[in-house]
Design an enzyme around this catalytic site. Structure first.
Site, mmCIF file in Angstrom:
data_model
loop_
_atom_site.group_PDB
_atom_site.id
_atom_site.type_symbol
_atom_site.label_atom_id
_atom_site.label_comp_id
_atom_site.label_asym_id
_atom_site.label_seq_id
_atom_site.Cartn_x
_atom_site.Cartn_y
_atom_site.Cartn_z
ATOM 1 N N ASP A 8 35.756 -5.395 -11.084
ATOM 2 C CA ASP A 8 35.612 -4.385 -10.046
ATOM 3 C C ASP A 8 36.968 -4.222 -9.355
ATOM 4 O OD1 ASP A 8 34.275 -2.615 -8.247
ATOM 5 O OD2 ASP A 8 34.031 -4.255 -6.821
ATOM 6 N N ASP A 10 37.631 -2.573 -5.586
ATOM 7 C CA ASP A 10 37.586 -2.806 -4.144
ATOM 8 C C ASP A 10 36.730 -4.027 -3.829
ATOM 9 O OD1 ASP A 10 38.629 -0.305 -4.640
ATOM 10 O OD2 ASP A 10 37.609 0.686 -2.998
ATOM 11 N N ASP A 129 32.279 -8.116 -6.178
ATOM 12 C CA ASP A 129 31.908 -8.596 -4.845
ATOM 13 C C ASP A 129 30.570 -8.048 -4.368
ATOM 14 O OD1 ASP A 129 33.212 -6.309 -2.432
ATOM 15 O OD2 ASP A 129 32.972 -5.951 -4.573
#
Length: 186
Positions: A8, A10, A129
């Site tokens: 990922d 961000d 995240d």
């Protein structure tokens, strides 16, 4: 067979912002040690690295290309300068309400890997995240490395109960050195 490391953007290789849009250089902060350890993973371990990211409304007034592209290109170039070359950068531009099959946790953006017998998805990983990243790993029949910043972002976008995702998390950390060491042991 080839193994993939889906990453990922961000909250994983750069810091997540309060408004969830890294659309200016003032908002850009690299995730601590992500450059260093993703470079080590790229050079020393046997993974093809693919960035998979949801960027809500990319190309609309909410997140215009003119603001997104310079920052994104800088991020990619910074990683390239450290030896990390992404095999692909896959960006879903939809909003959660659009419910598109290309948006994580769905696997529409990576169907070409799922359908390709060259890839060992059971031994591939998603580093992210959000719980949507963990569900994404579940959906491609892989494993998740969960960068748990205790914000539980994406909770409202998962299609299963949080508890159903726990078996797919093979490492929960906020430390890229631990990620590297874990992958190195495989």
């Amino acid at each position: 067979m080839k193994k993939l490391l889906f990453v990922d953007r961000d909250g994983t290789i750069i810091k997540e912002t309060a408004d969830e849009r890294v659309d200016s250089f003032e908002k850009l902060l690299f995730y601590p040690k992500a450059l260093h350890y993703l470079a080590k993973i790229s050079k020393k371990l046997d993974f093809e690295i693919v960035m998979v990211t949801n960027q809500d409304g990319l190309g609309t007034d909410f997140l215009p290309y003119e603001k997104f592209n310079p920052v994104h290109d800088f991020i990619v170039k910074a990683f390239e300068n450290e030896g990390v070359v992404f095999k692909e950068i896959l960006i879903d531009k939809s909003f959660p309400k659009d419910n598109l099959k290309t948006r994580k946790p769905f696997t529409g953006l990576i169907e070409h890997y799922i359908e390709n017998a060259e890839y060992d998805l059971e031994n591939s990983f998603m580093i992210g995240d959000r719980l949507t990243d963990v569900e994404f790993a579940k959906n491609f029949n892989g494993k998740a490395i969960y960068i748990n910043n205790k914000t539980f972002l994406g909770t409202n976008e998962i299609s299963v109960k949080h508890e159903e995702l726990l078996p797919f998390i093979v490492l929960e950390t906020t430390n890229w050195k631990k990620i590297y060491r874990f992958l190195k042991k495989l």
